[in-house]
Design a protein around this motif. Structure first.
Motif, short mmCIF file in Angstrom:
data_model
loop_
_atom_site.label_atom_id
_atom_site.label_comp_id
_atom_site.label_asym_id
_atom_site.label_seq_id
_atom_site.Cartn_x
_atom_site.Cartn_y
_atom_site.Cartn_z
N THR A 1 1.83 -11.06 16.91
CA THR A 1 1.26 -11.82 15.79
C THR A 1 1.80 -11.21 14.49
O THR A 1 2.41 -10.13 14.50
CB THR A 1 -0.28 -11.76 15.79
N ALA A 2 1.60 -11.92 13.40
CA ALA A 2 2.09 -11.43 12.11
C ALA A 2 1.32 -10.18 11.69
O ALA A 2 0.09 -10.10 11.80
CB ALA A 2 1.94 -12.51 11.05
N ALA A 3 2.06 -9.17 11.22
CA ALA A 3 1.44 -7.92 10.78
C ALA A 3 0.80 -8.09 9.41
O ALA A 3 1.28 -8.84 8.57
CB ALA A 3 2.48 -6.81 10.74
N LYS A 4 -0.27 -7.36 9.20
CA LYS A 4 -0.88 -7.19 7.89
C LYS A 4 -0.90 -5.70 7.62
O LYS A 4 -1.88 -5.01 7.90
CB LYS A 4 -2.29 -7.78 7.86
N CYS A 5 0.21 -5.21 7.09
CA CYS A 5 0.35 -3.76 6.94
C CYS A 5 -0.64 -3.21 5.93
O CYS A 5 -1.20 -2.13 6.11
CB CYS A 5 1.79 -3.40 6.55
N VAL A 6 -0.86 -3.93 4.84
CA VAL A 6 -1.98 -3.64 3.94
C VAL A 6 -3.12 -4.52 4.42
O VAL A 6 -3.22 -5.70 4.06
CB VAL A 6 -1.62 -3.92 2.46
N ASP A 7 -3.96 -3.95 5.26
CA ASP A 7 -4.92 -4.73 6.05
C ASP A 7 -6.33 -4.50 5.49
O ASP A 7 -6.99 -3.49 5.79
CB ASP A 7 -4.85 -4.29 7.51
N ALA A 8 -6.79 -5.45 4.68
CA ALA A 8 -8.13 -5.33 4.10
C ALA A 8 -9.21 -5.35 5.18
O ALA A 8 -10.21 -4.63 5.07
CB ALA A 8 -8.36 -6.46 3.11
N GLY A 9 -8.99 -6.14 6.23
CA GLY A 9 -9.98 -6.20 7.30
C GLY A 9 -10.15 -4.87 8.01
O GLY A 9 -11.28 -4.44 8.31
N ARG A 10 -9.04 -4.19 8.28
CA ARG A 10 -9.14 -2.88 8.94
C ARG A 10 -9.84 -1.87 8.03
O ARG A 10 -10.68 -1.09 8.49
CB ARG A 10 -7.74 -2.39 9.32
N LEU A 11 -9.51 -1.90 6.75
CA LEU A 11 -10.17 -0.99 5.81
C LEU A 11 -11.67 -1.25 5.75
O LEU A 11 -12.48 -0.32 5.71
CB LEU A 11 -9.56 -1.14 4.42
N GLN A 12 -12.05 -2.51 5.77
CA GLN A 12 -13.47 -2.84 5.71
C GLN A 12 -14.19 -2.40 6.97
O GLN A 12 -15.32 -1.91 6.91
CB GLN A 12 -13.64 -4.34 5.47
N ARG A 13 -13.54 -2.54 8.13
CA ARG A 13 -14.18 -2.09 9.38
C ARG A 13 -14.37 -0.58 9.37
O ARG A 13 -15.41 -0.08 9.80
CB ARG A 13 -13.33 -2.51 10.58
#
Length: 287
Positions: free
Chosen positions: A213-225
């Motif tokens: 899948t497409a990467a989200k290297c600056v990943d707001a969702g991961r930071l929020q988790r």
């Protein structure tokens, strides 16, 4: 605001002390990469929602991670390729990086680190068969320490071509067609999925195939988790095809001394070495 530190340089490896001084003063002064005046990025706790660190060597940055973590959640984009020293002259050996990732995962949890097998570059030393074997060996050791691996096919920018050409014929670079790139990336992604790693692809939607899948290297969702708190963010990629959340980068080009010949962020490796005090590249274990 998410702070990126940095896709222009390896701040954890070479600029840890400066980053800690910037945290203490509450801002970073950033050289404008487009030639305009320098500008400030706030590092005050009330202004930072999270940090994204990009590195090949987080070991010198242990205190920096601790101090950054007091301000906001962080994620580390950790590149481990295990390529021959001819291509990556000053990069720590893979064993070094894997041990540090395992330490961070044990102390912070596996969600803190995203492994980057990036860029996938085709040379006489690193052909498709090399990548298949090399990636599987690394993935066997990193499974359980990380939950995602990000790929990209090498983009040979003008400065990359120039640095690689200086080392011809020792480094014989090729740029296969999209079908060949897509086939190898799909093989690597399948190997990742077999080991419980989510395979993602950075900014190259034309090369996507299942299970990537497409990467989200600056990943707001991961930071929020990680931070157990929500914040507003918007998608604002750094180039076409990029799915990253908006961020402010605090690094500078020509300031990473790893010596990767294909690097897009370094025009002159000697200038980059001088920028970190003239330190010689880290010695590597024999292959």
């Amino acid at each position: 605001m998410i702070v990126s530190a940095s896709y222009r340089s390896d701040i954890p490896a070479f600029h840890a002390a400066r980053f800690r001084r910037q945290l203490a003063q509450g801002f970073a002064t950033v050289k404008n990469p487009y030639g305009g005046p320098d500008y400030r990025v706030s590092l005050a706790p009330e202004d930072v929602d999270g940090f994204i660190f990009w590195t090949r060597n987080a070991r010198p940055f242990r205190d920096g991670l601790t101090e950054a973590g007091r301000i906001a959640p962080f994620v580390i984009q950790y590149t481990v390729t295990g390529y021959p020293e001819t291509l990556e002259r000053g990069v720590p050996p893979a064993d070094h990086a894997i041990a540090e990732i395992a330490r961070i995962a044990a102390e912070q949890g596996p969600g803190r680190v995203v492994w980057r097998y990036d860029p996938v570059i085709w040379t006489g030393l690193t052909g498709a068969d090399f990548h298949r074997d090399n990636f599987r060996r690394l993935a066997d050791r990193l499974a359980g320490q990380v939950d995602e691996v990000t790929f990209s096919a090498a983009t040979l920018y003008a400065k990359s071509k120039r640095n690689l050409k200086r080392h011809a014929p020792a480094v014989d670079v090729s740029d296969p067609d999209d079908d060949a790139k897509r086939a190898l990336l799909a093989d690597l992604a399948g190997a990742a999925a077999e080991r419980g790693l989510r395979p993602t692809l950075c900014s190259q939607p034309h090369l996507l195939s299942e299970p990537m899948t497409a990467a989200k290297c600056v990943d707001a969702g991961r930071l929020q988790r990680i931070g157990s708190a929500s914040f507003r963010s918007k998608q604002k990629g750094n180039r076409p095809g990029c799915d990253c959340a908006e961020s402010r980068d605090i690094g500078a080009y020509d300031s990473c001394a790893h010596g990767c010949l294909y690097c897009y962020a370094v025009n002159d490796h000697e200038k980059a070495k001088a920028a970190v005090g003239g330190r010689a590249p880290l010695n590597r274990h024999p292959r």
